[in-house]
Design an enzyme around this catalytic site. Structure first.
Site, mmCIF file in Angstrom:
data_model
loop_
_atom_site.group_PDB
_atom_site.id
_atom_site.type_symbol
_atom_site.label_atom_id
_atom_site.label_comp_id
_atom_site.label_asym_id
_atom_site.label_seq_id
_atom_site.Cartn_x
_atom_site.Cartn_y
_atom_site.Cartn_z
ATOM 1 N N GLU A 41 4.562 -0.400 1.198
ATOM 2 C CA GLU A 41 4.683 -0.646 -0.246
ATOM 3 C C GLU A 41 4.643 -2.126 -0.614
ATOM 4 O O GLU A 41 4.734 -2.478 -1.782
ATOM 5 C CB GLU A 41 5.988 -0.055 -0.817
ATOM 6 C CG GLU A 41 6.174 1.427 -0.607
ATOM 7 C CD GLU A 41 7.493 1.944 -1.177
ATOM 8 O OE1 GLU A 41 8.230 1.147 -1.806
ATOM 9 O OE2 GLU A 41 7.783 3.136 -0.995
ATOM 10 N N GLU A 92 0.826 -1.204 0.000
ATOM 11 C CA GLU A 92 0.000 0.000 0.000
ATOM 12 C C GLU A 92 0.863 1.259 0.000
ATOM 13 O O GLU A 92 2.031 1.235 0.348
ATOM 14 C CB GLU A 92 -0.935 0.018 1.211
ATOM 15 C CG GLU A 92 -0.333 -0.433 2.531
ATOM 16 C CD GLU A 92 0.843 0.391 3.025
ATOM 17 O OE1 GLU A 92 0.798 1.629 2.901
ATOM 18 O OE2 GLU A 92 1.826 -0.190 3.519
#
Length: 337
Positions: free
Chosen positions: A305, A163
């Site tokens: 991420e 994310e």
């Protein structure tokens, strides 16, 4: 084949009806593991990982050749309350960095031989501030779940979801607190590096959100009220992988909070997943403990991420390569006792 998500109940139903691992493949893999040219248990946890992976792929001698990494991005209305050290504009800038191959996750996915996809979810329209009302409507959370659901490549044989979303450790902490109980301070950390005053403010925001929305429904309702679009998309992707029997490596605190929403709906909802790492975000270890997940790595990462999950791909690849590539005692002509 994935069923269509017509509404939130169809999402819940798909998760409840999702198939389990192939027991014949589990048994076959365990039998093969016992015949490999090594002392029993000599490869430690790698052996368990290979057998677990074999069961979900329905193959006693599997290979990993098509891992997929998906990064979802979203913005949060609650950032207006000063919960992050960075402004929301950074989300858009980082999405561009992902798309141009310049982020850490790009390098880690490439190193692991994984394809990488990026999905930005309405970055110009942040979710609502959850201290004043639900973060998302039912239509909004369903749309986000669908984004994740549809993003999974059915031909992939391993999935990592990550994310990007400035402020998203705040909704992740609120979700964890609402699902697992305790005080807001137990679940709230410094995220991108807020100072002591910022941490106190962030903890206040989490406490207000949980006081307003806690106890109002199951994990999906908590996700709707306290989460974000990228968190919902991660949950949708993890659930789709469960239906497709694609093993998942969970990333950090935010990913684990998304996964916890699924675990609240159905027993065994996360049986197809392992924890890639334990991040430096203080409450991540507590969430993993609640989920019964022991991390593969603990390297002090706190980037998000999908970075920790992607880094762990090669651990799982190595486990499967040893299991499927090693010779048995009989094949090697080696005495086993």
């Amino acid at each position: 084949m994935l069923p269509e998500l017509k509404d939130l109940n169809s999402f819940r139903d798909a998760l409840l009806r999702a198939p389990g691992p192939d027991q014949d493949a589990v048994n076959g893999a365990a039998d093969r593991n016992g015949q490999l040219t090594k002392p029993p248990g000599a490869l430690g946890r790698l052996e368990d990982l290979a057998i677990w992976y074999a069961g979900w792929r329905g193959d006693a001698r599997p290979q990993i050749s098509a891992p997929q990494v998906i990064v979802f991005a979203g913005n949060h209305g609650v950032t207006a309350q000063g919960v992050s050290a960075f402004p929301p504009e950074v989300t858009v800038q980082m999405v561009m960095n992902f798309e141009h191959g310049g982020a850490a996750i790009n390098q880690l996915a490439k190193s692991a031989g994984a394809t990488m996809d990026v999905h930005a979810l309405e970055l110009d329209r942040p979710t609502a501030d959850f201290t004043a009302g639900p973060a998302m409507s039912e239509a909004e959370v369903l749309a986000a779940l669908r984004t994740g659901w549809d993003a999974v490549d059915a031909t992939a044989d391993l999935l990592v979801v990550g994310e990007m979303g400035i402020g998203n450790t705040t909704p992740a902490a609120a979700i964890a607190c609402a699902l697992f109980g305790g005080d807001a301070a137990d679940w709230t950390g410094r995220g991108t590096g807020v100072d002591d005053a910022g941490l106190a403010n962030k903890t206040r925001v989490v406490a207000e959100g949980v006081a307003l929305h806690g106890g109002t429904g199951d994990g999906i309702e908590i996700l709707r009220r306290l989460g974000g679009r990228e968190i919902a998309a991660m949950a949708g992707a993890i659930a789709a992988a469960r239906v497709l029997r694609i093993p998942v490596i969970l990333d950090g605190f935010i990913c684990s909070s998304a996964a916890a929403c699924l675990a609240d709906i159905a027993d065994g909802a996360l049986d197809h997943s392992v924890a890639g790492h334990q991040s430096a975000e203080g409450a991540h270890g507590a969430v993993l403990a609640k989920l019964g997940k022991r991390p593969l790595l603990n390297l002090g990462l706190r980037l998000g991420e999908g970075s920790g999950g992607a880094l762990a791909i090669n651990i799982l690849k190595s486990a499967v390569a040893c299991h499927s590539g090693m010779a048995t005692f009989a094949e090697a002509g080696v005495s086993d006792g």
